[in-house]
Scaffold this active site. Structure first.
Site, PDB file in Angstrom:
ATOM      1  N   CYS A   1      26.311  33.512  19.762  1.00 36.48           N
ATOM      2  CA  CYS A   1      26.787  34.851  19.392  1.00 36.48           C
ATOM      3  C   CYS A   1      27.456  34.870  18.019  1.00 36.48           C
ATOM      4  O   CYS A   1      27.628  35.927  17.430  1.00 36.48           O
ATOM      5  CB  CYS A   1      27.761  35.386  20.442  1.00 36.48           C
ATOM      6  SG  CYS A   1      27.011  35.546  22.059  1.00 36.48           S
TER       7      CYS A   1
ATOM      8  N   HIS B   1      32.198  40.949  17.255  1.00 38.05           N
ATOM      9  CA  HIS B   1      31.111  40.693  18.207  1.00 38.05           C
ATOM     10  C   HIS B   1      31.299  41.594  19.427  1.00 38.05           C
ATOM     11  O   HIS B   1      32.394  41.667  20.002  1.00 38.05           O
ATOM     12  CB  HIS B   1      31.143  39.214  18.607  1.00 38.05           C
ATOM     13  CG  HIS B   1      30.194  38.876  19.708  1.00 38.05           C
ATOM     14  ND1 HIS B   1      28.876  39.282  19.708  1.00 38.05           N
ATOM     15  CD2 HIS B   1      30.376  38.181  20.875  1.00 38.05           C
ATOM     16  CE1 HIS B   1      28.292  38.857  20.805  1.00 38.05           C
ATOM     17  NE2 HIS B   1      29.179  38.186  21.532  1.00 38.05           N
TER      18      HIS B   1
ATOM     19  N   ASN C   1      25.605  43.218  25.093  1.00 35.27           N
ATOM     20  CA  ASN C   1      25.865  42.101  24.188  1.00 35.27           C
ATOM     21  C   ASN C   1      24.526  41.553  23.705  1.00 35.27           C
ATOM     22  O   ASN C   1      23.811  40.907  24.463  1.00 35.27           O
ATOM     23  CB  ASN C   1      26.664  41.038  24.944  1.00 35.27           C
ATOM     24  CG  ASN C   1      26.926  39.790  24.122  1.00 35.27           C
ATOM     25  OD1 ASN C   1      26.403  39.644  23.023  1.00 35.27           O
ATOM     26  ND2 ASN C   1      27.729  38.896  24.663  1.00 35.27           N
TER      27      ASN C   1
HETATM   28  N1  ACO Z   1      28.943  43.521  39.793  1.00 37.18           N
HETATM   29  C1  ACO Z   1      29.818  43.529  40.823  1.00 37.18           C
HETATM   30  N2  ACO Z   1      30.626  42.490  41.111  1.00 37.18           N
HETATM   31  C2  ACO Z   1      30.534  41.408  40.291  1.00 37.18           C
HETATM   32  C3  ACO Z   1      29.639  41.350  39.218  1.00 37.18           C
HETATM   33  C4  ACO Z   1      28.805  42.454  38.981  1.00 37.18           C
HETATM   34  N3  ACO Z   1      27.922  42.496  37.974  1.00 37.18           N
HETATM   35  N4  ACO Z   1      29.781  40.142  38.609  1.00 37.18           N
HETATM   36  C5  ACO Z   1      30.739  39.478  39.282  1.00 37.18           C
HETATM   37  N5  ACO Z   1      31.183  40.236  40.287  1.00 37.18           N
HETATM   38  C6  ACO Z   1      32.211  39.916  41.275  1.00 37.18           C
HETATM   39  C7  ACO Z   1      32.392  38.435  41.467  1.00 37.18           C
HETATM   40  O1  ACO Z   1      31.469  37.924  42.400  1.00 37.18           O
HETATM   41  C8  ACO Z   1      33.799  38.389  41.996  1.00 37.18           C
HETATM   42  O2  ACO Z   1      33.793  38.728  43.346  1.00 37.18           O
HETATM   43  P1  ACO Z   1      34.785  37.993  44.368  1.00 37.18           P
HETATM   44  O3  ACO Z   1      36.163  38.356  43.900  1.00 37.18           O
HETATM   45  O4  ACO Z   1      34.394  38.597  45.668  1.00 37.18           O
HETATM   46  O5  ACO Z   1      34.490  36.536  44.250  1.00 37.18           O
HETATM   47  C9  ACO Z   1      34.508  39.515  41.252  1.00 37.18           C
HETATM   48  O6  ACO Z   1      33.458  40.391  40.787  1.00 37.18           O
HETATM   49  C10 ACO Z   1      35.311  39.046  40.068  1.00 37.18           C
HETATM   50  O7  ACO Z   1      34.512  38.150  39.310  1.00 37.18           O
HETATM   51  P2  ACO Z   1      35.031  37.523  37.987  1.00 37.18           P
HETATM   52  O8  ACO Z   1      33.977  36.644  37.406  1.00 37.18           O
HETATM   53  O9  ACO Z   1      36.390  36.936  38.239  1.00 37.18           O
HETATM   54  O10 ACO Z   1      35.180  38.831  37.117  1.00 37.18           O
HETATM   55  P3  ACO Z   1      35.970  39.033  35.788  1.00 37.18           P
HETATM   56  O11 ACO Z   1      37.040  39.999  35.972  1.00 37.18           O
HETATM   57  O12 ACO Z   1      36.318  37.725  35.112  1.00 37.18           O
HETATM   58  O13 ACO Z   1      34.865  39.736  34.899  1.00 37.18           O
HETATM   59  C11 ACO Z   1      33.400  39.204  33.111  1.00 37.18           C
HETATM   60  C12 ACO Z   1      33.667  39.048  34.580  1.00 37.18           C
HETATM   61  C13 ACO Z   1      33.156  40.655  32.786  1.00 37.18           C
HETATM   62  C14 ACO Z   1      32.170  38.390  32.742  1.00 37.18           C
HETATM   63  C15 ACO Z   1      34.646  38.668  32.353  1.00 37.18           C
HETATM   64  O14 ACO Z   1      34.971  37.367  32.767  1.00 37.18           O
HETATM   65  C16 ACO Z   1      34.479  38.679  30.915  1.00 37.18           C
HETATM   66  O15 ACO Z   1      34.484  39.712  30.288  1.00 37.18           O
HETATM   67  N6  ACO Z   1      34.353  37.488  30.302  1.00 37.18           N
HETATM   68  C17 ACO Z   1      34.106  37.370  28.917  1.00 37.18           C
HETATM   69  C18 ACO Z   1      32.791  36.804  28.787  1.00 37.18           C
HETATM   70  C19 ACO Z   1      31.860  37.640  28.008  1.00 37.18           C
HETATM   71  O16 ACO Z   1      32.109  38.722  27.545  1.00 37.18           O
HETATM   72  N7  ACO Z   1      30.720  37.048  27.856  1.00 37.18           N
HETATM   73  C20 ACO Z   1      29.711  37.635  27.135  1.00 37.18           C
HETATM   74  C21 ACO Z   1      28.809  36.608  26.681  1.00 37.18           C
HETATM   75  S1  ACO Z   1      29.548  35.364  25.852  1.00 37.18           S
HETATM   76  C22 ACO Z   1      29.689  35.791  24.322  1.00 37.18           C
HETATM   77  O17 ACO Z   1      29.226  36.784  23.899  1.00 37.18           O
HETATM   78  C23 ACO Z   1      30.406  34.863  23.487  1.00 37.18           C
END
Ligand code: ACO
Length: 320
Positions: free
Chosen positions: A111, A247, A277
Site C-alpha cells: 500500500c 492512504h 482500499n
Molecule cells: N462483517 C461482520 N463481522 C465481521 C467482519 C465483517 N466483514 N469482519 C470481522 N467481523 C467480526 C469478527 O469475526 C469479530 O467477531 P467476534 O467478536 O464474534 O469474534 C468481530 O467482527 C470483531 O473483529 P475484529 O477483527 O476485532 O474487528 P476490528 O474492530 O479490529 O475491525 C478491521 C476489523 C476493520 C479490519 C480493523 O482491524 C482495521 O481497520 N484494521 C486496520 C487494517 C486495515 O485497514 N487494513 C487495510 C489493509 S492494510 C493496508 O492498507 C495497509
C-alpha cells in the site's frame, strides 16, 4: 533542483460491488463495514487487467501534463499484484504507451507502493540522472483475496492512479520512507510459485493474510510520526499544510491521525467510501480527484502519506 507533479490521471474499473452485494456472499452487513471502515462500495476488475488500468491512468496523466510518451526518461510502477511475475508492469505500460526512450521497473511496497515509487523518482530527478518520469500506483487485489474471508474481503478494491514528475525549482520539499521487516507476517500474501522439480510442492494459493488490529495500531502510530518528521525536518508548521492525502484504508485511522496532528478533518480528503482500499492506487487516485476538481492551487503545501505491508510507511511534503 527538485521535481514537481505536472499531471495526474486515474482509472477505476467499471464494475461496482456494494456492501449489500457482499452481504449476499459472506456473513456481513453494510452497517458493520461502513461503521468500522467508512467503505460503502468498491470497484472490481472484470474485463480490466492491472496493466490495462495502469496504462489508462498513465495516458490520462500524460494528457493532463501535456507531454508526449517519448519525453519520459523513467517509468516506475508501485504494485504487488501485476499481471505477470515478469516482466515488470512498468515495462508492460511502457510498451503500451510507446515511451520508447524510458527505462522502467516496478517498486514493491504494497500500500506504500506509490509513495515509495514517487520518492524514488524524486531521488533520480534530484540527482540529475533523469528529467521527466511517470509514477503509477496500481493494484488488483481482488484476485489475491479469499472471498470467503469476511475479515479481509470487505476492505479492498481495484484501481490505478498516476502522476508525471518533472525537474523543477519547486515541488517536492521533503521525503521520508521507513520499513520494519520484523513485522512482515502482519500483512502478507504467499507467492504461487514455490514448487519446483526437487521439493515437489504444489504451488500454494496466494490469499492475502492480515492481522487487522496490528495494522491498525501500526498505522495510527507511524503515520502521524512520519508526517511530524517531514514537517519538522523541512521547517514547515502543520497549519501551513492545505491537504493531507493519506492512504485510504480506513476512515478511523485517518480520524486518529487528524486528532494526533490536531488538524481539522476537512484537511483530510477521503474517497474510500466509493473505492475501498485500492492499495498502491489510493494516494494517486485521490490526488487526481483533487487536481481535476480544481482544489489544488500553485504553491499549496500538501502532505502525502502511505503505509502498508512490509511493514512500510512514509511521507512526502510537496508544493503544488
Ligand atoms: N462483517 C461482520 N463481522 C465481521 C467482519 C465483517 N466483514 N469482519 C470481522 N467481523 C467480526 C469478527 O469475526 C469479530 O467477531 P467476534 O467478536 O464474534 O469474534 C468481530 O467482527 C470483531 O473483529 P475484529 O477483527 O476485532 O474487528 P476490528 O474492530 O479490529 O475491525 C478491521 C476489523 C476493520 C479490519 C480493523 O482491524 C482495521 O481497520 N484494521 C486496520 C487494517 C486495515 O485497514 N487494513 C487495510 C489493509 S492494510 C493496508 O492498507 C495497509
Amino acid at each position: 533542483m527538485t521535481s514537481r507533479i505536472i499531471g495526474t490521471g486515474s482509472y477505476m474499473p467499471a464494475q461496482i460491488v456494494t456492501n449489500d452485494d457482499l452481504a449476499k456472499v459472506v456473513d456481513t452487513s453494510d452497517e458493520w463495514i461502513a461503521g468500522r471502515t467508512g467503505i460503502r462500495q468498491r470497484r472490481i476488475a472484470v474485463g480490466e487487467s492491472a496493466c490495462g488500468m495502469a496504462t489508462e491512468a498513465a495516458r490520462r496523466a500524460l494528457e493532463s501534463a501535456g507531454i508526449d510518451p517519448e519525453e519520459l526518461d523513467l517509468i516506475l510502477v508501485g504494485t504487488t499484484s501485476a499481471d505477470h511475475c515478469f516482466p515488470s508492469a512498468a515495462c508492460e505500460v511502457q510498451g503500451e504507451i510507446g515511451a520508447v526512450n524510458a527505462s522502467a521497473f516496478d517498486v514493491s511496497a504494497a500500500c506504500s507502493g506509490f509513495l515509495f515509487a514517487m520518492n524514488t523518482m524524486q531521488a533520480f530527478i534530484q540527482s540529475g540522472m533523469y528529467r521527466t518520469g511517470l509514477v503509477i500506483g496500481v493494484d488488483c487485489l481482488s484476485k489475491l483475496i479469499d472471498w470467503k474471508d469476511r475479515g479481509t474481503c470487505v476492505l479492498f478494491g481495484d484501481g490505478a492512479g498516476a502522476a508525471v514528475l518533472q525537474a523543477s525549482d519547486t515541488g517536492i520539499c521533503h521525503t521520508m520512507m521507513r520499513s520494519d521487516g520484523t513485522k512482515w507476517r502482519v500483512l502478507s500474501c504467499v507467492s504461487r510459485t514455490n514448487g519446483n522439480l526437487l521439493n515437489r510442492k504444489t504451488p500454494e494459493l496466494g490469499y492475502l493474510y492480515m492481522d487487522g488490529q496490528e495494522v491498525f495500531k501500526f498505522a495510527v502510530k507511524r503515520v502521524p510520526e512520519c508526517i511530524d518528521q517531514v514537517l519538522k525536518e523541512s521547517g514547515t508548521a502543520v497549519e501551513e499544510v492545505k491537504y493531507f492525502v493519506l492512504h485510504q484504508a480506513n476512515y478511523r485511522i485517518i480520524e486518529s491521525v487528524a486528532k494526533r496532528l490536531k488538524q481539522p478533518m476537512d484537511k483530510f480528503p477521503m474517497n474510500m467510501e466509493r473505492y475501498g482500499n485500492t492499495s498502491a492506487a489510493t494516494i494517486p487516485v485521490l490526488l487526481d480527484e483533487l487536481n481535476r476538481s480544481g482544489k489544488l492551487n500553485f504553491g499549496d503545501k500538501i502532505v502525502l502519506s502511505g503505509f502498508g505491508a512490509g511493514l512500510t510507511w512514509g511521507a512526502t511534503l510537496l508544493e503544488w
